[in-house]
Design a protein around this motif. Structure first.
Motif, PDB file in Angstrom:
ATOM      1  N   ILE A  56      34.693  49.751  33.132  1.00 55.67           N
ATOM      2  CA  ILE A  56      34.376  49.316  34.484  1.00 55.67           C
ATOM      3  C   ILE A  56      34.112  47.821  34.449  1.00 55.67           C
ATOM      4  N   ASP A  57      34.695  47.115  35.383  1.00 47.40           N
ATOM      5  CA  ASP A  57      34.478  45.676  35.473  1.00 47.40           C
ATOM      6  C   ASP A  57      33.093  45.437  36.052  1.00 47.40           C
ATOM      7  N   ILE A  58      32.180  44.875  35.254  1.00 45.21           N
ATOM      8  CA  ILE A  58      30.793  44.671  35.676  1.00 45.21           C
ATOM      9  C   ILE A  58      30.721  43.646  36.799  1.00 45.21           C
ATOM     10  N   ASP A  59      31.569  42.632  36.765  1.00 46.58           N
ATOM     11  CA  ASP A  59      31.513  41.581  37.781  1.00 46.58           C
ATOM     12  C   ASP A  59      31.933  42.075  39.154  1.00 46.58           C
ATOM     13  N   SER A  60      32.635  43.189  39.228  1.00 49.13           N
ATOM     14  CA  SER A  60      33.077  43.691  40.522  1.00 49.13           C
ATOM     15  C   SER A  60      31.974  44.440  41.251  1.00 49.13           C
ATOM     16  N   ALA A  61      30.928  44.869  40.546  1.00 49.90           N
ATOM     17  CA  ALA A  61      29.819  45.581  41.180  1.00 49.90           C
ATOM     18  C   ALA A  61      28.919  44.586  41.890  1.00 49.90           C
ATOM     19  N   PRO A  62      28.387  44.964  43.059  1.00 47.56           N
ATOM     20  CA  PRO A  62      27.465  44.053  43.751  1.00 47.56           C
ATOM     21  C   PRO A  62      26.232  43.780  42.901  1.00 47.56           C
ATOM     22  N   ALA A  63      25.653  42.599  43.079  1.00 48.11           N
ATOM     23  CA  ALA A  63      24.509  42.194  42.260  1.00 48.11           C
ATOM     24  C   ALA A  63      23.302  43.100  42.481  1.00 48.11           C
ATOM     25  N   GLU A  64      23.178  43.693  43.678  1.00 44.63           N
ATOM     26  CA  GLU A  64      22.026  44.534  43.965  1.00 44.63           C
ATOM     27  C   GLU A  64      22.054  45.834  43.169  1.00 44.63           C
ATOM     28  N   THR A  65      23.230  46.314  42.810  1.00 42.28           N
ATOM     29  CA  THR A  65      23.326  47.595  42.121  1.00 42.28           C
ATOM     30  C   THR A  65      23.207  47.456  40.611  1.00 42.28           C
ATOM     31  N   ARG A  66      23.486  46.270  40.085  1.00 43.94           N
ATOM     32  CA  ARG A  66      23.387  46.074  38.637  1.00 43.94           C
ATOM     33  C   ARG A  66      21.956  45.758  38.269  1.00 43.94           C
ATOM     34  N   ARG A  67      21.443  46.447  37.286  1.00 44.83           N
ATOM     35  CA  ARG A  67      20.081  46.195  36.810  1.00 44.83           C
ATOM     36  C   ARG A  67      20.171  45.298  35.587  1.00 44.83           C
ATOM     37  N   VAL A  68      19.546  44.153  35.671  1.00 40.60           N
ATOM     38  CA  VAL A  68      19.471  43.248  34.537  1.00 40.60           C
ATOM     39  C   VAL A  68      17.995  43.147  34.180  1.00 40.60           C
ATOM     40  N   ARG A  69      17.698  43.373  32.920  1.00 45.87           N
ATOM     41  CA  ARG A  69      16.308  43.360  32.475  1.00 45.87           C
ATOM     42  C   ARG A  69      16.073  42.188  31.536  1.00 45.87           C
ATOM     43  N   CYS A  70      14.840  41.724  31.524  1.00 38.40           N
ATOM     44  CA  CYS A  70      14.438  40.623  30.655  1.00 38.40           C
ATOM     45  C   CYS A  70      14.602  41.060  29.205  1.00 38.40           C
ATOM     46  N   ARG A  71      15.176  40.185  28.396  1.00 44.42           N
ATOM     47  CA  ARG A  71      15.386  40.512  26.977  1.00 44.42           C
ATOM     48  C   ARG A  71      14.091  40.540  26.192  1.00 44.42           C
ATOM     49  N   LEU A  72      13.038  39.921  26.722  1.00 49.01           N
ATOM     50  CA  LEU A  72      11.778  39.858  25.987  1.00 49.01           C
ATOM     51  C   LEU A  72      10.813  40.969  26.403  1.00 49.01           C
ATOM     52  N   CYS A  73      10.590  41.126  27.709  1.00 48.86           N
ATOM     53  CA  CYS A  73       9.591  42.092  28.162  1.00 48.86           C
ATOM     54  C   CYS A  73      10.186  43.333  28.820  1.00 48.86           C
ATOM     55  N   GLY A  74      11.443  43.291  29.225  1.00 48.79           N
ATOM     56  CA  GLY A  74      12.100  44.452  29.805  1.00 48.79           C
ATOM     57  C   GLY A  74      11.928  44.612  31.306  1.00 48.79           C
ATOM     58  N   ARG A  75      11.267  43.672  31.969  1.00 51.83           N
ATOM     59  CA  ARG A  75      11.112  43.761  33.423  1.00 51.83           C
ATOM     60  C   ARG A  75      12.436  43.473  34.109  1.00 51.83           C
ATOM     61  N   PRO A  76      12.653  44.040  35.303  1.00 48.59           N
ATOM     62  CA  PRO A  76      13.892  43.744  36.043  1.00 48.59           C
ATOM     63  C   PRO A  76      13.927  42.279  36.487  1.00 48.59           C
ATOM     64  N   LEU A  77      15.103  41.683  36.389  1.00 48.90           N
ATOM     65  CA  LEU A  77      15.276  40.288  36.794  1.00 48.90           C
ATOM     66  C   LEU A  77      15.927  40.238  38.166  1.00 48.90           C
ATOM     67  N   THR A  78      15.437  39.368  39.031  1.00 47.38           N
ATOM     68  CA  THR A  78      15.974  39.295  40.384  1.00 47.38           C
ATOM     69  C   THR A  78      16.603  37.942  40.699  1.00 47.38           C
ATOM     70  N   GLY A  79      16.071  36.867  40.171  1.00 55.19           N
ATOM     71  CA  GLY A  79      16.594  35.533  40.475  1.00 55.19           C
ATOM     72  C   GLY A  79      17.912  35.268  39.775  1.00 55.19           C
ATOM     73  N   PRO A  80      18.791  34.479  40.394  1.00 54.84           N
ATOM     74  CA  PRO A  80      20.100  34.212  39.783  1.00 54.84           C
ATOM     75  C   PRO A  80      19.992  33.466  38.456  1.00 54.84           C
ATOM     76  N   ASP A  81      19.056  32.515  38.354  1.00 45.91           N
ATOM     77  CA  ASP A  81      18.896  31.786  37.086  1.00 45.91           C
ATOM     78  C   ASP A  81      18.359  32.703  36.002  1.00 45.91           C
ATOM     79  N   SER A  82      17.414  33.557  36.368  1.00 50.28           N
ATOM     80  CA  SER A  82      16.857  34.502  35.395  1.00 50.28           C
ATOM     81  C   SER A  82      17.913  35.488  34.940  1.00 50.28           C
TER      82      SER A  82
END
Length: 69
Positions: free
Chosen positions: A8-34
């Motif tokens: 599945i192409d990850i870039d084709s999924a909307p940003a709201e549906t993809r969960r990106v977590r912090c590599r250090l603490c595991g919290r969900p990341l919301t900001g584009p820079d983060s």
């Protein structure tokens, strides 16, 4: 069914549906820079602290006058 890949192409999924977590603490990341760096603001500050402010270390030094002046 053809020879198409099943990945599945990850870039084709909307940003709201993809969960990106912090590599250090595991919290969900919301900001584009983060999300781009993979670190939340607090964890990024822990790994990359701000440099010292050199303006606070400046001080005047007494000097002898130069000869011939």
């Amino acid at each position: 069914m053809g020879d198409e890949p099943l990945a599945i192409d990850i870039d084709s999924a909307p940003a709201e549906t993809r969960r990106v977590r912090c590599r250090l603490c595991g919290r969900p990341l919301t900001g584009p820079d983060s999300r781009r760096t993979g670190l939340g603001p607090a964890c990024d500050a822990k790994l990359h602290p701000a440099g010292p402010d050199i303006r606070t270390r400046r001080h005047e030094v007494e000097q002898d006058t130069l000869p011939g002046v």
